[in-house]
Motif scaffolding. Structure first.
Motif, PDB file in Angstrom:
ATOM      1  N   ARG A 194      17.936  53.578  25.371  1.00  0.00           N
ATOM      2  CA  ARG A 194      17.711  52.945  26.671  1.00  0.00           C
ATOM      3  C   ARG A 194      19.014  52.661  27.398  1.00  0.00           C
ATOM      4  N   LEU A 195      20.041  52.239  26.656  1.00  0.00           N
ATOM      5  CA  LEU A 195      21.335  52.010  27.286  1.00  0.00           C
ATOM      6  C   LEU A 195      21.910  53.309  27.832  1.00  0.00           C
ATOM      7  N   LEU A 196      21.770  54.378  27.060  1.00  0.00           N
ATOM      8  CA  LEU A 196      22.251  55.681  27.518  1.00  0.00           C
ATOM      9  C   LEU A 196      21.469  56.142  28.749  1.00  0.00           C
ATOM     10  N   GLU A 197      20.170  55.893  28.736  1.00  0.00           N
ATOM     11  CA  GLU A 197      19.335  56.288  29.867  1.00  0.00           C
ATOM     12  C   GLU A 197      19.742  55.535  31.137  1.00  0.00           C
ATOM     13  N   VAL A 198      20.045  54.235  31.000  1.00  0.00           N
ATOM     14  CA  VAL A 198      20.476  53.449  32.154  1.00  0.00           C
ATOM     15  C   VAL A 198      21.784  54.000  32.717  1.00  0.00           C
ATOM     16  N   ARG A 199      22.724  54.310  31.838  1.00  0.00           N
ATOM     17  CA  ARG A 199      24.014  54.836  32.308  1.00  0.00           C
ATOM     18  C   ARG A 199      23.856  56.165  33.025  1.00  0.00           C
ATOM     19  N   GLN A 200      22.900  56.971  32.573  1.00  0.00           N
ATOM     20  CA  GLN A 200      22.726  58.306  33.136  1.00  0.00           C
ATOM     21  C   GLN A 200      21.846  58.323  34.385  1.00  0.00           C
ATOM     22  N   SER A 201      20.999  57.301  34.563  1.00  0.00           N
ATOM     23  CA  SER A 201      20.016  57.341  35.647  1.00  0.00           C
ATOM     24  C   SER A 201      20.297  56.355  36.773  1.00  0.00           C
ATOM     25  N   THR A 202      21.387  55.581  36.684  1.00  0.00           N
ATOM     26  CA  THR A 202      21.723  54.633  37.736  1.00  0.00           C
ATOM     27  C   THR A 202      23.150  54.863  38.220  1.00  0.00           C
ATOM     28  N   ALA A 203      23.412  54.404  39.445  1.00  0.00           N
ATOM     29  CA  ALA A 203      24.780  54.440  39.984  1.00  0.00           C
ATOM     30  C   ALA A 203      25.368  53.048  39.767  1.00  0.00           C
ATOM     31  N   MET A 204      25.745  52.770  38.523  1.00  0.00           N
ATOM     32  CA  MET A 204      26.125  51.418  38.149  1.00  0.00           C
ATOM     33  C   MET A 204      27.596  51.142  38.439  1.00  0.00           C
ATOM     34  N   LEU A 205      27.826  50.033  39.121  1.00  0.00           N
ATOM     35  CA  LEU A 205      29.172  49.534  39.385  1.00  0.00           C
ATOM     36  C   LEU A 205      29.239  48.082  38.934  1.00  0.00           C
ATOM     37  N   THR A 206      30.453  47.566  38.775  1.00  0.00           N
ATOM     38  CA  THR A 206      30.631  46.169  38.378  1.00  0.00           C
ATOM     39  C   THR A 206      31.666  45.517  39.281  1.00  0.00           C
ATOM     40  N   THR A 207      31.352  44.324  39.759  1.00  0.00           N
ATOM     41  CA  THR A 207      32.304  43.530  40.528  1.00  0.00           C
ATOM     42  C   THR A 207      32.574  42.221  39.789  1.00  0.00           C
ATOM     43  N   PHE A 208      33.771  41.686  39.970  1.00  0.00           N
ATOM     44  CA  PHE A 208      34.207  40.533  39.170  1.00  0.00           C
ATOM     45  C   PHE A 208      34.625  39.374  40.061  1.00  0.00           C
ATOM     46  N   ASN A 209      34.577  38.186  39.484  1.00  0.00           N
ATOM     47  CA  ASN A 209      35.103  36.991  40.115  1.00  0.00           C
ATOM     48  C   ASN A 209      35.447  36.017  39.000  1.00  0.00           C
ATOM     49  N   GLU A 210      35.986  34.880  39.348  1.00  0.00           N
ATOM     50  CA  GLU A 210      36.271  33.863  38.342  1.00  0.00           C
ATOM     51  C   GLU A 210      35.822  32.511  38.858  1.00  0.00           C
ATOM     52  N   ILE A 211      35.376  31.690  37.935  1.00  0.00           N
ATOM     53  CA  ILE A 211      34.813  30.385  38.282  1.00  0.00           C
ATOM     54  C   ILE A 211      35.661  29.292  37.637  1.00  0.00           C
ATOM     55  N   ASP A 212      36.032  28.317  38.436  1.00  0.00           N
ATOM     56  CA  ASP A 212      36.697  27.127  37.922  1.00  0.00           C
ATOM     57  C   ASP A 212      35.609  26.209  37.361  1.00  0.00           C
ATOM     58  N   MET A 213      35.586  26.062  36.051  1.00  0.00           N
ATOM     59  CA  MET A 213      34.513  25.324  35.382  1.00  0.00           C
ATOM     60  C   MET A 213      34.786  23.827  35.266  1.00  0.00           C
ATOM     61  N   THR A 214      35.848  23.352  35.935  1.00  0.00           N
ATOM     62  CA  THR A 214      36.229  21.941  35.811  1.00  0.00           C
ATOM     63  C   THR A 214      35.079  20.998  36.155  1.00  0.00           C
ATOM     64  N   ASN A 215      34.462  21.203  37.312  1.00  0.00           N
ATOM     65  CA  ASN A 215      33.424  20.268  37.776  1.00  0.00           C
ATOM     66  C   ASN A 215      32.150  20.361  36.939  1.00  0.00           C
ATOM     67  N   VAL A 216      31.775  21.575  36.526  1.00  0.00           N
ATOM     68  CA  VAL A 216      30.590  21.724  35.672  1.00  0.00           C
ATOM     69  C   VAL A 216      30.800  21.008  34.343  1.00  0.00           C
ATOM     70  N   MET A 217      31.970  21.209  33.766  1.00  0.00           N
ATOM     71  CA  MET A 217      32.250  20.590  32.471  1.00  0.00           C
ATOM     72  C   MET A 217      32.303  19.071  32.592  1.00  0.00           C
TER      73      MET A 217
END
Length: 408
Positions: A194-217
């Motif tokens: 299934r993982l191989l099928e997803v890689r082959q059948s989708t146009a998958m991209l990834t975007t990143f960000n970062e979260i300051d966890m100070t307030n949550v913690m």
């Protein structure tokens, strides 16, 4: 004479593997008593006998792949030797029900006489049959006396079946000793395909960000004791992330969609999958209607599903559907990763470990607990504007957690 047939398990499941026979030829079986355990790509199920009688023959061996509707055993009339049944139910259960998988390899009993019984794993029993070895003649390494595949392979008193000649340059893995061959479980094979099928059948991209966890913690630290006293459940990070994801999905509905042929189907519900690692592989149980649940209900729901996953008690209904998935590699120490889409979903959020790093806060450099987050998405449905906007909104909500809790 009654046939034992592989029952209908679920719409997407057409076959399974014989994990363990709970009855052997000659054993007495009662109506409604479990007779075999099947492993499918999602859960294990036990199949019952619809008739009382004696097991006359088994038509499939442990480890064999069997199809839905296939006859795998027969039960005849009469009485035979009684064997302990794993079921203690007094009423007949359904034809197939989820069962618990033990953390060690399942064991079966090979009887050589009325007084002598050899304990062996199903895989060891199968290998011993293939090699013509009597299990009672094997000296196991296990101090508890369990015979395992390694013990059968190392036993040299019986000739092994002839194998096809290998090329002259090839080195036998068994003789070499540097390799261990392990057959993939049905669940692992399904995960891989299934993982191989997803890689082959989708146009998958990834975007990143970062979260300051100070307030949550800080908020979690202030509220956790009262939260536990009020709700009898611990306040973790997953409820914050789930609520932030739901809010962002409402603003960016294409992230909560899927492709159906030439159509994009936008889901008007928020069933959030929470990836859980188990010994059998990664499973994704679903928190249903997460938009209608408060923090305590989400934490309780996640806790129950995670326990069922670890105990191998998840039902098919626990994992069916889902509109978006959250996976937390941070529990294993992952700093950054690109998660793979789950099934037909078009988005998945990856959480990572919280790490203190120097961050510019105004004109100052401060040490803050930071978490990288990653959104993998299907570019056929989601453009960069929506993907970046979605992840930015998740970040902003988690950096202002009081507003998130007040608006939930």
């Amino acid at each position: 004479m009654a046939d034992i047939i592989v029952p209908e398990l679920a719409e997407s499941i057409t076959e399974g593997t014989i994990a363990q026979w709970l009855k052997q030829p000659g054993d007495t079986v009662e109506k409604g008593e479990f007779i075999v355990e099947l492993e499918t790509d999602k859960v294990n199920v036990e199949v019952i006998s619809e008739e009382a009688g004696v097991v006359s023959e088994l038509l499939a061996a442990e480890g064999d792949t069997v199809q839905v509707g296939q006859v795998i055993a027969r039960v005849g009339e009469g009485s035979g030797s009684a064997t302990p049944s794993p079921s203690t139910e007094t009423e007949a259960p359904p034809a197939a029900a989820p069962v618990e998988e033990t953390k060690s390899a399942p064991v079966a009993v090979e009887t050589t006489s009325e007084q002598e019984r050899t304990i062996a794993s199903p895989a060891a029993r199968k290998l011993a049959r293939e090699k013509g070895i009597n299990l009672s003649e094997i000296s196991p390494v296990d101090p508890m006396g369990r015979v395992r595949v390694q013990d059968v392979s190392a036993h040299g008193t019986a000739p092994a079946p002839k194998a096809a000649p290998a090329p002259a340059a090839a080195v036998s893995q068994e003789d070499d000793g540097r390799f261990t061959r392990e057959k993939m479980s049905r669940r692992r094979q399904t995960i891989a395909s299934r993982l191989l099928e997803v890689r082959q059948s989708t146009a998958m991209l990834t975007t990143f960000n970062e979260i300051d966890m100070t307030n949550v913690m800080a908020l979690r630290s202030r509220k956790k004791d009262k939260f536990f006293d009020d709700h009898d459940v611990r306040l973790g990070f997953m409820s914050f992330f789930t609520k932030a994801v739901v809010a962002a999905l409402k603003k960016y509905p294409y992230v909560n969609s899927q492709i159906d042929g030439d159509y994009i189907v936008k889901n008007n519900f928020y069933d959030i999958g929470i990836a859980v690692s188990t010994e059998g592989g990664l499973v994704v149980p679903i928190v249903r209607d997460a938009d209608r649940k408060n923090f305590a209900e989400i934490e309780d729901n996640i806790g129950q599903l995670a326990k069922k996953a670890r105990d191998n008690k998840l039902a098919l209904s626990d994992m069916a559907g889902g509109s978006f998935t959250i996976t937390n590699g941070g529990v294993f120490g992952s700093l950054l990763s690109t998660p793979i889409l789950n099934g037909t979903q078009v988005g998945i959020l990856g959480m990572h470990t919280i790490q203190k790093r120097p961050i510019a806060v105004g004109d100052e450099i401060q040490i803050r607990p930071m978490m990288y987050v990653a959104l993998s998405y299907d570019h056929r449905v989601i453009d960069g504007k929506d993907s970046v906007g979605f992840l930015k909104m998740v970040k902003e909500l988690l950096e202002s957690p009081e507003d998130l809790m007040l608006n939930s």
